[in-house]
Design an enzyme around this catalytic site. Structure first.
Site, mmCIF file in Angstrom:
data_model
loop_
_atom_site.group_PDB
_atom_site.id
_atom_site.type_symbol
_atom_site.label_atom_id
_atom_site.label_comp_id
_atom_site.label_asym_id
_atom_site.label_seq_id
_atom_site.Cartn_x
_atom_site.Cartn_y
_atom_site.Cartn_z
ATOM 1 N N LYS A 55 0.847 -1.202 0.000
ATOM 2 C CA LYS A 55 0.000 0.000 0.000
ATOM 3 C C LYS A 55 0.877 1.244 0.000
ATOM 4 O O LYS A 55 0.607 2.202 -0.736
ATOM 5 C CB LYS A 55 -0.937 0.002 1.222
ATOM 6 N N GLN A 113 -4.839 -1.417 9.501
ATOM 7 C CA GLN A 113 -4.739 -2.757 8.918
ATOM 8 C C GLN A 113 -5.366 -3.775 9.874
ATOM 9 O O GLN A 113 -4.976 -3.886 11.035
ATOM 10 C CB GLN A 113 -3.249 -3.086 8.662
ATOM 11 N N ASP A 124 -11.387 3.080 4.162
ATOM 12 C CA ASP A 124 -11.829 1.686 4.114
ATOM 13 C C ASP A 124 -13.360 1.599 4.151
ATOM 14 O O ASP A 124 -13.915 0.504 4.025
ATOM 15 C CB ASP A 124 -11.253 0.926 5.319
#
Ligand code: NDP
Length: 296
Positions: free
Chosen positions: A54, A98, A121
């Site tokens: 990422k 994460q 997200d």
């Protein structure tokens, strides 16, 4: 009839290029780059790889990458304090924690602390509600990437019968919601579903997000269906001690009669990071008061 392979890797590369193409206009307008902060707690090797990828993709798109790696012993208050700091930091447009978090840390409490305007997200209640109400908001990356592949292949999805196998917060639920918002007739299947093969057989669109290697068999798929395989499963190591093959949730070799199918690897996987960059740019432009970019 031979199934077309949906090349997610190529689509994602094109999307990343288009996103990178929009970054200079943002820099001109604001005097800074869009910024994505990723928080990794603990030393899970798979998560380390994802976070590394990422970061690299963020920099390659011309954006700023902020990586915060914390020890597994990090307390909930410490994690919340970092999120509060990033919420208040004007150079940070997107915040991603994460998952999964190490034991002892509460994922729901952690996600709820993220400013919804920076929730790339799409997991905060505010963004979940916007998706449910079919309003503009930040949408989870993997399902949004699946939608892009479906629209690219099928155009308008109105009236199609879709089955989503899996009902997780991260994939199955938002996927089903996106399909409803696109005027599909949607069935959500899960581990308690009865007659799963018969339900899948009715679908024009099948999205498998289960995490069980090759569970969806070829004879569950109707001829002409479009199949999006989200699953990533590693088979057992070979006898020669080589790493096991990566496979999806669909028995790919049995699906030659469908219209189109995503391979694993190289299908949905590459879309997730590309959409994360897209969401970061979308969040950055909205925070800066700039209009959304058409067609991203
Ligand atoms: P979860 O484990 O959170 O959810 C799995 C879902 O599958 C659950 O809803 C579960 O049902 C359902 N399920 C389990 N067993 C069965 C069964 N026998 N029949 C029908 N449904 C079943 O997984 P995720 O949604 O997070 O991920 C799913 C897969 O996608 C994984 O392989 C993951 O690695 C992959 N993934 C890939 C990404 C990518 O970038 N390509 C990103 C995210 C995930 P129930 O709710 O009843 O327990």
């Amino acid at each position: 009839m031979t199934a077309e392979i949906i090349d997610g890797k190529a689509f994602a590369a094109g999307l990343r290029e288009r996103i990178a193409g929009h970054v200079p206009a943002f820099v001109d307008a604001t005097g800074r780059k869009p910024g994505l902060a990723v928080i990794l707690v603990g030393d899970d090797p798979a998560s380390q790889v994802y976070v590394g990828s990422k970061g690299k993709a963020t920099v390659a798109a011309g954006m700023e990458s902020f990586q915060h790696v914390l020890p597994a012993s990090t307390g909930q208050d410490e994690l919340l304090a970092l999120i509060a700091e990033l919420n208040a930091d004007d150079t940070v447009d997107g915040i991603l924690v994460q998952l999964p978090l190490p034991e002892g840390l509460d994922e729901a409490v952690t996600v709820a602390a993220i400013d919804p305007a920076k929730d790339v997200d799409g997991l905060t209640d505010a963004n979940v509600a916007r998706l449910a109400n079919n309003e503009a908001g930040l949408v989870p990356c993997t399902p949004l990437g699946c939608m892009m592949l479906l629209h690219d292949r099928l155009g308008d999805l109105t009236g199609l019968d879709a089955v989503v196998v899996g009902r997780s917060q991260l994939v199955g639920r938002p996927m089903a919601q996106l399909l409803v918002n696109a005027n599909c007739t949607v069935t959500i299947a899960h581990s308690r579903t009865r007659n799963l093969p018969d339900i899948v057989r009715k679908a024009d669109i099948v999205v498998a997000a289960v995490g069980r290697a090759e569970m969806v068999k070829g004879d569950w798929l109707k001829p002409g269906a479009t199949v999006i395989d989200v699953g990533i499963n590693r088979l057992a190591p070979t006898e020669e001690g080589k790493k096991g093959k990566l496979v999806g949730d669909v028995a790919f070799a049995e699906a030659e009669h469908v219209k189109a199918i995503t391979p694993v690897p190289g299908g949905v996987g590459p879309m997730t990071i590309a959409v994360l960059l897209r969401n970061t740019l979308v969040a950055a432009r909205a925070r800066a008061g700039l209009d959304p970019v058409e067609g991203l």
